[in-house]
Design a protein around this motif. Structure first.
Motif, PDB file in Angstrom:
ATOM      1  N   MET A   1       0.849  -1.175   0.000  1.00  0.00           N
ATOM      2  CA  MET A   1       0.000   0.000   0.000  1.00  0.00           C
ATOM      3  C   MET A   1       0.895   1.237   0.000  1.00  0.00           C
ATOM      4  O   MET A   1       1.888   1.293   0.697  1.00  0.00           O
ATOM      5  N   ASN A   2       0.509   2.205  -0.719  1.00  0.00           N
ATOM      6  CA  ASN A   2       1.225   3.457  -0.889  1.00  0.00           C
ATOM      7  C   ASN A   2       1.032   4.323   0.364  1.00  0.00           C
ATOM      8  O   ASN A   2       0.003   4.274   1.014  1.00  0.00           O
ATOM      9  N   LYS A   3       2.026   5.188   0.663  1.00  0.00           N
ATOM     10  CA  LYS A   3       1.945   6.048   1.840  1.00  0.00           C
ATOM     11  C   LYS A   3       0.778   7.033   1.744  1.00  0.00           C
ATOM     12  O   LYS A   3       0.283   7.529   2.745  1.00  0.00           O
ATOM     13  N   ALA A   4       0.307   7.290   0.535  1.00  0.00           N
ATOM     14  CA  ALA A   4      -0.819   8.204   0.340  1.00  0.00           C
ATOM     15  C   ALA A   4      -2.093   7.664   0.986  1.00  0.00           C
ATOM     16  O   ALA A   4      -2.988   8.423   1.322  1.00  0.00           O
ATOM     17  N   PHE A   5      -2.172   6.346   1.167  1.00  0.00           N
ATOM     18  CA  PHE A   5      -3.378   5.748   1.727  1.00  0.00           C
ATOM     19  C   PHE A   5      -3.241   5.409   3.211  1.00  0.00           C
ATOM     20  O   PHE A   5      -4.155   4.883   3.804  1.00  0.00           O
ATOM     21  N   VAL A   6      -2.110   5.701   3.767  1.00  0.00           N
ATOM     22  CA  VAL A   6      -1.869   5.402   5.171  1.00  0.00           C
ATOM     23  C   VAL A   6      -1.722   6.717   5.916  1.00  0.00           C
ATOM     24  O   VAL A   6      -0.979   7.587   5.499  1.00  0.00           O
ATOM     25  N   LYS A   7      -2.442   6.863   7.033  1.00  0.00           N
ATOM     26  CA  LYS A   7      -2.302   8.092   7.820  1.00  0.00           C
ATOM     27  C   LYS A   7      -1.011   7.983   8.614  1.00  0.00           C
ATOM     28  O   LYS A   7      -0.954   7.459   9.710  1.00  0.00           O
ATOM     29  N   GLU A   8       0.038   8.482   8.005  1.00  0.00           N
ATOM     30  CA  GLU A   8       1.342   8.469   8.629  1.00  0.00           C
ATOM     31  C   GLU A   8       1.970   9.810   8.340  1.00  0.00           C
ATOM     32  O   GLU A   8       2.264  10.134   7.208  1.00  0.00           O
ATOM     33  N   GLN A  56      16.507  -0.475  15.121  1.00  0.00           N
ATOM     34  CA  GLN A  56      16.984  -1.794  14.675  1.00  0.00           C
ATOM     35  C   GLN A  56      15.790  -2.706  14.341  1.00  0.00           C
ATOM     36  O   GLN A  56      15.793  -3.394  13.320  1.00  0.00           O
ATOM     37  N   ILE A  57      14.765  -2.701  15.170  1.00  0.00           N
ATOM     38  CA  ILE A  57      13.568  -3.518  14.925  1.00  0.00           C
ATOM     39  C   ILE A  57      12.854  -3.055  13.660  1.00  0.00           C
ATOM     40  O   ILE A  57      12.453  -3.874  12.829  1.00  0.00           O
ATOM     41  N   VAL A  58      12.705  -1.734  13.494  1.00  0.00           N
ATOM     42  CA  VAL A  58      12.029  -1.194  12.307  1.00  0.00           C
ATOM     43  C   VAL A  58      12.826  -1.543  11.053  1.00  0.00           C
ATOM     44  O   VAL A  58      12.257  -1.938  10.031  1.00  0.00           O
ATOM     45  N   SER A  59      14.126  -1.444  11.123  1.00  0.00           N
ATOM     46  CA  SER A  59      14.978  -1.786   9.975  1.00  0.00           C
ATOM     47  C   SER A  59      14.818  -3.255   9.607  1.00  0.00           C
ATOM     48  O   SER A  59      14.669  -3.607   8.431  1.00  0.00           O
ATOM     49  N   TRP A  60      14.838  -4.118  10.616  1.00  0.00           N
ATOM     50  CA  TRP A  60      14.649  -5.548  10.380  1.00  0.00           C
ATOM     51  C   TRP A  60      13.275  -5.821   9.779  1.00  0.00           C
ATOM     52  O   TRP A  60      13.135  -6.564   8.814  1.00  0.00           O
ATOM     53  N   ALA A  61      12.240  -5.193  10.350  1.00  0.00           N
ATOM     54  CA  ALA A  61      10.877  -5.401   9.865  1.00  0.00           C
ATOM     55  C   ALA A  61      10.717  -4.890   8.432  1.00  0.00           C
ATOM     56  O   ALA A  61      10.030  -5.515   7.620  1.00  0.00           O
ATOM     57  N   ALA A  62      11.356  -3.774   8.113  1.00  0.00           N
ATOM     58  CA  ALA A  62      11.260  -3.227   6.758  1.00  0.00           C
ATOM     59  C   ALA A  62      11.913  -4.149   5.741  1.00  0.00           C
ATOM     60  O   ALA A  62      11.476  -4.239   4.596  1.00  0.00           O
ATOM     61  N   SER A  63      12.949  -4.870   6.165  1.00  0.00           N
ATOM     62  CA  SER A  63      13.651  -5.773   5.241  1.00  0.00           C
ATOM     63  C   SER A  63      12.831  -7.031   4.946  1.00  0.00           C
ATOM     64  O   SER A  63      13.168  -7.776   4.028  1.00  0.00           O
ATOM     65  N   ASN A  64      11.765  -7.248   5.692  1.00  0.00           N
ATOM     66  CA  ASN A  64      10.930  -8.428   5.480  1.00  0.00           C
ATOM     67  C   ASN A  64       9.947  -8.283   4.330  1.00  0.00           C
ATOM     68  O   ASN A  64       9.203  -9.210   4.050  1.00  0.00           O
ATOM     69  N   GLY A  65       9.895  -7.125   3.721  1.00  0.00           N
ATOM     70  CA  GLY A  65       9.009  -6.970   2.568  1.00  0.00           C
ATOM     71  C   GLY A  65       7.841  -6.061   2.841  1.00  0.00           C
ATOM     72  O   GLY A  65       8.019  -4.957   3.341  1.00  0.00           O
ATOM     73  N   ASP A  66       6.642  -6.502   2.507  1.00  0.00           N
ATOM     74  CA  ASP A  66       5.421  -5.697   2.573  1.00  0.00           C
ATOM     75  C   ASP A  66       5.262  -5.054   3.949  1.00  0.00           C
ATOM     76  O   ASP A  66       5.109  -5.746   4.953  1.00  0.00           O
ATOM     77  N   ARG A  67       5.276  -3.730   3.979  1.00  0.00           N
ATOM     78  CA  ARG A  67       5.209  -3.001   5.250  1.00  0.00           C
ATOM     79  C   ARG A  67       3.781  -2.687   5.677  1.00  0.00           C
ATOM     80  O   ARG A  67       3.540  -2.354   6.825  1.00  0.00           O
ATOM     81  N   SER A  68       2.830  -2.789   4.761  1.00  0.00           N
ATOM     82  CA  SER A  68       1.462  -2.376   5.070  1.00  0.00           C
ATOM     83  C   SER A  68       0.788  -3.263   6.111  1.00  0.00           C
ATOM     84  O   SER A  68      -0.091  -2.812   6.827  1.00  0.00           O
ATOM     85  N   GLU A  69       1.181  -4.531   6.188  1.00  0.00           N
ATOM     86  CA  GLU A  69       0.568  -5.443   7.160  1.00  0.00           C
ATOM     87  C   GLU A  69       1.603  -6.003   8.128  1.00  0.00           C
ATOM     88  O   GLU A  69       1.379  -7.015   8.774  1.00  0.00           O
ATOM     89  N   ASN A  70       2.730  -5.338   8.225  1.00  0.00           N
ATOM     90  CA  ASN A  70       3.815  -5.790   9.078  1.00  0.00           C
ATOM     91  C   ASN A  70       3.674  -5.098  10.440  1.00  0.00           C
ATOM     92  O   ASN A  70       3.993  -3.928  10.596  1.00  0.00           O
ATOM     93  N   GLY A  71       3.200  -5.832  11.415  1.00  0.00           N
ATOM     94  CA  GLY A  71       2.954  -5.284  12.752  1.00  0.00           C
ATOM     95  C   GLY A  71       4.198  -4.729  13.405  1.00  0.00           C
ATOM     96  O   GLY A  71       4.160  -3.668  14.043  1.00  0.00           O
ATOM     97  N   ASP A  72       5.327  -5.434  13.267  1.00  0.00           N
ATOM     98  CA  ASP A  72       6.577  -4.944  13.860  1.00  0.00           C
ATOM     99  C   ASP A  72       6.956  -3.594  13.268  1.00  0.00           C
ATOM    100  O   ASP A  72       7.388  -2.686  13.976  1.00  0.00           O
ATOM    101  N   TYR A  73       6.794  -3.466  11.962  1.00  0.00           N
ATOM    102  CA  TYR A  73       7.144  -2.225  11.288  1.00  0.00           C
ATOM    103  C   TYR A  73       6.197  -1.091  11.717  1.00  0.00           C
ATOM    104  O   TYR A  73       6.650  -0.012  12.110  1.00  0.00           O
ATOM    105  N   LEU A  74       4.897  -1.348  11.669  1.00  0.00           N
ATOM    106  CA  LEU A  74       3.926  -0.307  11.999  1.00  0.00           C
ATOM    107  C   LEU A  74       4.035   0.129  13.457  1.00  0.00           C
ATOM    108  O   LEU A  74       4.031   1.322  13.772  1.00  0.00           O
TER     109      LEU A  74
END
Length: 189
Positions: A1-8, A56-74
């Motif tokens: 999902m694009n950042k335009a659709f996420v309230k961030e 470090q956790i966000v970096s690891w989570a981002a490397s896992n791929g799809d960030r839109s449904e990645n709880g660790d990343y969000l």
């Protein structure tokens, strides 16, 4: 999902944390040396421990791929915003802080910033409070802010004085029983 659709948002939505007490305009941010050290230590801990571990956790989570449904990343991004907001708040408060060492108070029989005061109210209940800075007040532990109504009523009074405290419940009279200050630290040179 694009950042335009996420309230961030990268913008500072609210620099002040809900538990932060706003200082009245033109008022100095008095603080005890212990309170200043505690805030400084919290800022240092956030900068050197909490933030790097979350990054470090966000970096690891981002490397896992799809960030839109990645709880660790969000959750990590949300936590980073909270840490950054608290760091900005602490930095601002420390920048405007005016440390007052009450141990060096020459007029120790009057109530001023840093005094521990024992008083009784008109019901005969005895209370002990220490007058501290806005950022270190903990009323349930007997540490009240110097801008609180009770502290303002007690300020400049001395042992034996009766001061008037105006509250929404009415007028109360407080009898000053004891005023103490921390003992000065001897310089061991």
């Amino acid at each position: 999902m694009n950042k335009a659709f996420v309230k961030e948002s990268d913008a500072d939505e609210d620099d002040e944390l809900p538990e932060a007490v706003a200082l009245p305009a033109g008022v100095r941010n008095y603080i005890t040396p212990e309170g200043y050290a505690r805030l400084r230590d919290e800022l240092t801990h956030l900068m050197t421990v909490d933030r790097p571990s979350v990054v470090q956790i966000v970096s690891w989570a981002a490397s896992n791929g799809d960030r839109s449904e990645n709880g660790d990343y969000l959750y990590g991004k949300k936590r980073l915003r909270e840490i950054d907001r608290r760091m900005r708040f602490l930095t601002k408060r420390l920048d405007i802080a005016e440390v007052v060492d009450s141990a060096s108070q020459p007029n120790r029989d009057h109530v001023f910033f840093g005094a521990t005061v024992t008083y009784s109210d008109k019901e005969g209940e005895t209370h002990t409070v220490t007058i501290v800075g806005v950022d270190e007040a903990e009323p349930l532990q007997g540490k009240i802010s110097w801008i609180s109504p009770v502290a303002r009523a007690l300020t400049k009074a001395k042992i034996g004085d009766t001061v008037v405290l105006r509250t929404p419940a009415g007028i109360d009279e407080l009898d000053i029983l004891e005023v103490t200050y921390p003992e000065p630290v001897e310089d061991a040179r």
